[in-house]
Scaffold this active site. Sequence first.
Site, short mmCIF file in Angstrom:
data_model
loop_
_atom_site.label_atom_id
_atom_site.label_comp_id
_atom_site.label_asym_id
_atom_site.label_seq_id
_atom_site.Cartn_x
_atom_site.Cartn_y
_atom_site.Cartn_z
N SER A 22 52.35 55.00 10.02
CA SER A 22 51.71 53.92 10.79
C SER A 22 52.34 53.77 12.16
O SER A 22 53.55 54.02 12.33
CB SER A 22 51.90 52.61 10.01
OG SER A 22 51.51 51.51 10.81
N TYR A 62 57.30 46.14 6.41
CA TYR A 62 56.28 47.17 6.20
C TYR A 62 56.59 48.39 7.08
O TYR A 62 56.64 49.53 6.61
CB TYR A 62 54.89 46.61 6.53
CG TYR A 62 53.84 47.68 6.69
CD1 TYR A 62 53.34 48.36 5.58
CD2 TYR A 62 53.35 48.02 7.96
CE1 TYR A 62 52.39 49.37 5.74
CE2 TYR A 62 52.40 49.01 8.11
CZ TYR A 62 51.92 49.68 7.00
OH TYR A 62 50.99 50.68 7.16
N LYS A 110 57.73 52.41 6.14
CA LYS A 110 57.02 53.61 6.59
C LYS A 110 58.00 54.57 7.28
O LYS A 110 57.95 55.78 7.08
CB LYS A 110 55.87 53.24 7.52
CG LYS A 110 54.68 52.63 6.80
CD LYS A 110 53.98 53.65 5.93
CE LYS A 110 52.90 53.08 5.06
NZ LYS A 110 52.35 54.04 4.09
N1 UFG Z 1 43.05 39.57 15.85
C1 UFG Z 1 42.50 38.37 16.26
N2 UFG Z 1 41.91 37.58 15.32
C2 UFG Z 1 41.87 37.92 14.00
C3 UFG Z 1 42.41 39.16 13.60
C4 UFG Z 1 43.00 39.95 14.55
O1 UFG Z 1 42.54 38.02 17.43
O2 UFG Z 1 41.34 37.14 13.19
C5 UFG Z 1 43.68 40.43 16.86
C6 UFG Z 1 45.15 40.66 16.59
O3 UFG Z 1 45.94 39.66 17.18
C7 UFG Z 1 45.35 42.04 17.22
C8 UFG Z 1 44.00 42.73 17.08
O4 UFG Z 1 43.07 41.70 16.81
O5 UFG Z 1 45.61 41.89 18.57
C9 UFG Z 1 43.96 43.72 15.93
O6 UFG Z 1 44.43 43.06 14.77
P1 UFG Z 1 44.27 43.70 13.32
O7 UFG Z 1 44.81 42.69 12.36
O8 UFG Z 1 42.89 44.20 13.13
O9 UFG Z 1 45.21 44.98 13.37
P2 UFG Z 1 46.77 45.07 13.76
O10 UFG Z 1 46.82 45.74 15.10
O11 UFG Z 1 47.49 43.80 13.60
O12 UFG Z 1 47.29 46.00 12.57
C10 UFG Z 1 47.34 47.37 12.65
C11 UFG Z 1 47.18 47.96 11.24
C12 UFG Z 1 48.38 47.62 10.40
C13 UFG Z 1 49.65 48.02 11.12
C14 UFG Z 1 49.71 47.36 12.47
C15 UFG Z 1 50.93 47.81 13.22
O13 UFG Z 1 46.01 47.49 10.64
O14 UFG Z 1 48.31 48.31 9.17
O15 UFG Z 1 48.57 47.73 13.23
O16 UFG Z 1 51.21 46.93 14.25
F1 UFG Z 1 50.74 47.66 10.42
#
Ligand code: UFG
Length: 350
Positions: free
Chosen positions: A122, A149, A153
């Site tokens: 990841s 997490y 990894k």
């Molecule tokens: N976001 C929102 N509102 C929401 C959900 C997400 O604004 O309800 C934003 C988050 O703040 C982020 C972006 O959308 O800026 C993407 O968020 P996600 O939750 O879709 O994905 P992440 O980037 O947080 O997570 C991804 C992978 C994880 C991994 C992580 C590493 O899905 O498995 O990157 O940082 F661990």
Amino acid sequence: MDRGTGPAVLVTGGAGYIGAHTAKALHGRGYRPVVFDDLTSGFREAVQWGPLVEGDIRDADALAETIKTHDIQAVIHFAGLIEVGRSVAKPDLFWEVNVSGTTALLTVMREHGVGQLVFSSSAAVYGQGARGPLETIAETADKAPASPYGDTKLAAEWLIQAQCRAYGLTAVALRYFNAAGADPSGLIGEAHEPETHLIPLAIAAALGDGPPLTIFGQDFETPDGTCLRDYIHVSDLAAAHVAALEAGLAPGAFEAVNVGTGQGRSVAEVVEAVGRAVGCAVPHSLGARRAGDPPSLVADPRRAQEVLGWTPQHSSLDTIVADALRWERKPCYGSGVRGPKGRRKSQIAV
Ligand code: UFG
């Protein structure tokens, strides 16, 4: 079920989101995927391209039996826990499943002469991401995971690399950026419970299947103030696993490779793209930053091209959103499955 006739590949965690798409891609290339999954977060219905063996990744005897019975030649290892927030609350569980589980698998592979591994890693290994909003992250960037997490990894990568050196295992760790979208067939897609990812939540809000989206933070140092991420179509991710199996690396080689597009998209851009696809604005509110969210996580994707000969084919934001929307309108499994009146089963009062 129509089965391939090529080598059998063990897909641990193959009933999950990326694992199921990879099993389909393997089958399409003539391999025989054999899924090993405990179904705690995966779905039986997602296993459509080969047999399912139900088992826990820490169960060495079950893994050994599966490798012998199915004449396994290579392993793609997805099985593990993925929720970043939960890892903060239960770090011991994450180490147990993600690291001890990988140790069990590696030992059994060595004992049975299985010498090829592709590991589901990841971008979380990089922690706070790029120094500036326009910088991409190369594989050589500092590793400073921001959660247990991410720690697990990175630890699993080290463990695998050490086994490559010591025992001649050949392995590729794929560091995913933001997996999204769904197979264009509509047969498999994203079904996390609870769902925390941006694209499915934005689609649910637009379809009236979920609450309005909260945009987490508008004061990041990015062009529009919302976070930048590198969204990669899950079918492209699946193809990267097949390319990793076929990369022709020498015995003992270990490669850690980013899987992303190199293009950052902001949360605001994603929300707009979902609105365009659904045909109405996504109901949303502006909220505070979510703890631990880096401002920008965008891959430098060049090494994947060099080592795997892989480039993304389906990862324009509009394609990702269109495929995700097709699935969310009619998911085949998960709590989004619709009842007779088109409402999600999870929304129907019992
Ligand atoms: N976001 C929102 N509102 C929401 C959900 C997400 O604004 O309800 C934003 C988050 O703040 C982020 C972006 O959308 O800026 C993407 O968020 P996600 O939750 O879709 O994905 P992440 O980037 O947080 O997570 C991804 C992978 C994880 C991994 C992580 C590493 O899905 O498995 O990157 O940082 F661990």
